[in-house]
Design a protein around this motif. Structure first.
Motif, short mmCIF file in Angstrom:
data_model
loop_
_atom_site.label_atom_id
_atom_site.label_comp_id
_atom_site.label_asym_id
_atom_site.label_seq_id
_atom_site.Cartn_x
_atom_site.Cartn_y
_atom_site.Cartn_z
N MET A 234 59.78 32.45 18.34
CA MET A 234 58.47 32.23 17.41
C MET A 234 57.78 33.43 18.03
SD MET A 234 56.01 29.09 17.56
CE MET A 234 54.56 29.38 18.51
N ALA A 235 57.27 34.07 16.93
CA ALA A 235 56.40 35.39 17.13
C ALA A 235 55.02 34.93 17.40
CB ALA A 235 56.48 36.34 15.75
N PRO A 236 54.15 35.52 18.30
CA PRO A 236 52.88 35.29 18.68
C PRO A 236 51.96 35.40 17.32
CG PRO A 236 53.47 37.40 19.59
CD PRO A 236 54.85 36.82 19.04
N ALA A 237 51.01 34.64 17.25
CA ALA A 237 49.81 34.48 16.28
C ALA A 237 49.16 35.81 16.28
CB ALA A 237 49.31 33.24 16.12
N LEU A 238 49.11 36.09 17.52
CA LEU A 238 48.22 37.41 17.48
C LEU A 238 48.34 38.23 18.95
CD1 LEU A 238 45.26 39.00 16.80
CD2 LEU A 238 44.18 37.50 18.20
N LYS A 239 48.64 39.59 18.68
CA LYS A 239 48.92 40.27 19.63
C LYS A 239 48.23 41.65 19.92
CE LYS A 239 53.14 42.73 21.43
NZ LYS A 239 54.64 43.07 21.21
N VAL A 240 47.64 41.75 20.90
CA VAL A 240 46.95 43.15 21.17
C VAL A 240 47.37 43.73 22.39
CG1 VAL A 240 44.93 42.09 20.04
CG2 VAL A 240 45.30 41.71 22.50
N GLU A 241 46.93 45.14 22.46
CA GLU A 241 47.17 46.00 23.72
C GLU A 241 46.15 46.07 24.62
OE1 GLU A 241 50.02 49.07 23.41
OE2 GLU A 241 51.32 47.94 22.16
N GLN A 242 45.84 45.78 25.82
CA GLN A 242 44.77 45.94 26.66
C GLN A 242 45.16 46.56 27.89
OE1 GLN A 242 43.31 41.92 25.07
NE2 GLN A 242 41.37 42.98 26.37
N THR A 243 43.96 47.08 28.72
CA THR A 243 44.41 47.88 30.04
C THR A 243 43.75 46.89 30.99
OG1 THR A 243 44.16 49.81 28.55
CG2 THR A 243 43.92 50.12 31.28
N ILE A 244 44.46 46.93 32.28
CA ILE A 244 43.96 46.12 33.11
C ILE A 244 43.11 47.21 34.16
CG2 ILE A 244 44.62 45.36 35.67
CD1 ILE A 244 45.97 43.59 33.55
N GLN A 245 41.95 46.41 34.44
CA GLN A 245 40.75 47.54 34.91
C GLN A 245 40.52 46.74 36.24
OE1 GLN A 245 37.55 48.03 32.24
NE2 GLN A 245 38.97 49.43 30.76
N GLU A 246 39.72 47.66 37.19
CA GLU A 246 39.30 47.08 38.35
C GLU A 246 38.05 46.31 38.14
OE1 GLU A 246 37.48 48.94 42.70
OE2 GLU A 246 38.54 50.23 41.23
N TRP A 247 37.88 44.94 38.96
CA TRP A 247 36.91 44.18 38.66
C TRP A 247 36.55 43.62 40.18
CZ3 TRP A 247 37.13 39.52 34.86
CH2 TRP A 247 35.79 38.96 34.66
N GLY A 248 35.38 44.19 40.79
CA GLY A 248 35.07 43.90 41.97
C GLY A 248 36.00 44.25 43.06
N ASN A 249 36.73 43.31 43.83
CA ASN A 249 37.77 43.61 44.76
C ASN A 249 39.22 43.29 44.12
OD1 ASN A 249 36.04 44.36 46.67
ND2 ASN A 249 35.97 42.63 47.54
N GLY A 250 39.07 43.02 42.97
CA GLY A 250 40.39 42.69 42.08
C GLY A 250 40.62 43.41 40.73
N LEU A 251 41.42 42.86 40.11
CA LEU A 251 41.79 43.23 38.67
C LEU A 251 41.33 42.23 37.66
CD1 LEU A 251 45.30 44.98 39.49
CD2 LEU A 251 43.01 46.09 39.41
N GLY A 252 41.18 42.80 36.50
CA GLY A 252 40.87 41.89 35.38
C GLY A 252 41.30 42.50 33.99
N VAL A 253 41.19 41.72 33.10
CA VAL A 253 41.45 41.99 31.68
C VAL A 253 40.42 41.44 30.76
CG1 VAL A 253 43.37 40.27 31.34
CG2 VAL A 253 43.19 42.38 29.88
N ARG A 254 39.86 41.77 29.89
CA ARG A 254 38.91 41.14 29.09
C ARG A 254 39.64 40.42 27.98
NH1 ARG A 254 33.65 41.68 28.35
NH2 ARG A 254 33.66 43.64 29.60
N ILE A 255 39.42 39.38 27.80
CA ILE A 255 39.89 38.42 26.47
C ILE A 255 39.16 38.61 25.39
CG2 ILE A 255 40.58 36.34 25.82
CD1 ILE A 255 41.48 35.31 28.52
N THR A 256 39.44 39.37 24.25
CA THR A 256 38.63 39.69 23.42
C THR A 256 38.26 38.29 22.63
OG1 THR A 256 40.54 40.26 21.97
CG2 THR A 256 39.52 42.04 23.22
N SER A 257 37.11 38.37 21.69
CA SER A 257 37.12 37.53 20.86
C SER A 257 38.09 37.01 19.93
CB SER A 257 35.68 37.60 19.97
OG SER A 257 35.32 36.79 19.12
N PRO A 258 38.70 37.80 19.21
CA PRO A 258 39.97 37.17 18.45
C PRO A 258 41.06 36.57 19.04
CG PRO A 258 39.24 39.50 17.83
CD PRO A 258 38.67 39.20 19.18
#
Length: 86
Positions: free
Chosen positions: A1-25
């Motif tokens: 089953m194909a994903p309904a929505l696919k985006v490419e994003q970049t992992i970024q530093e967030w405090g002492n860890g890593l994070g990725v922003r979940i966009t509105s769409p």
């Protein structure tokens, strides 16, 4: 089953860890909103995020949906009663 929505994003530093922003769409497609509890699981293919419950409401959200006729009809008595009368 194909994903309904696919985006490419970049992992970024967030405090002492890593994070990725979940966009509105993506959030809308996944039915996510602020406060929704999730589990984060490392799987063979990468990382799996899974909703594990309902969001906890803030006090303002709780007060907004409060209806005395539905929730017992209790109100604050403006006059002192009982042992608090001095």
């Amino acid at each position: 089953m194909a994903p309904a929505l696919k985006v490419e994003q970049t992992i970024q530093e967030w405090g002492n860890g890593l994070g990725v922003r979940i966009t509105s769409p993506v959030a809308k497609a996944a039915h996510l909103s602020q406060g929704v509890p999730i589990s984060v699981e490392v799987v063979k293919e990468g990382i799996l995020l899974r909703v594990v419950g309902k969001p906890k409401l803030s006090l303002n959200q709780k007060l907004k949906i409060y209806d005395p006729s539905i929730h017992g009809g209790e109100i604050m008595n403006p006059q002192p009663i009982g042992k608090e009368v001095l």
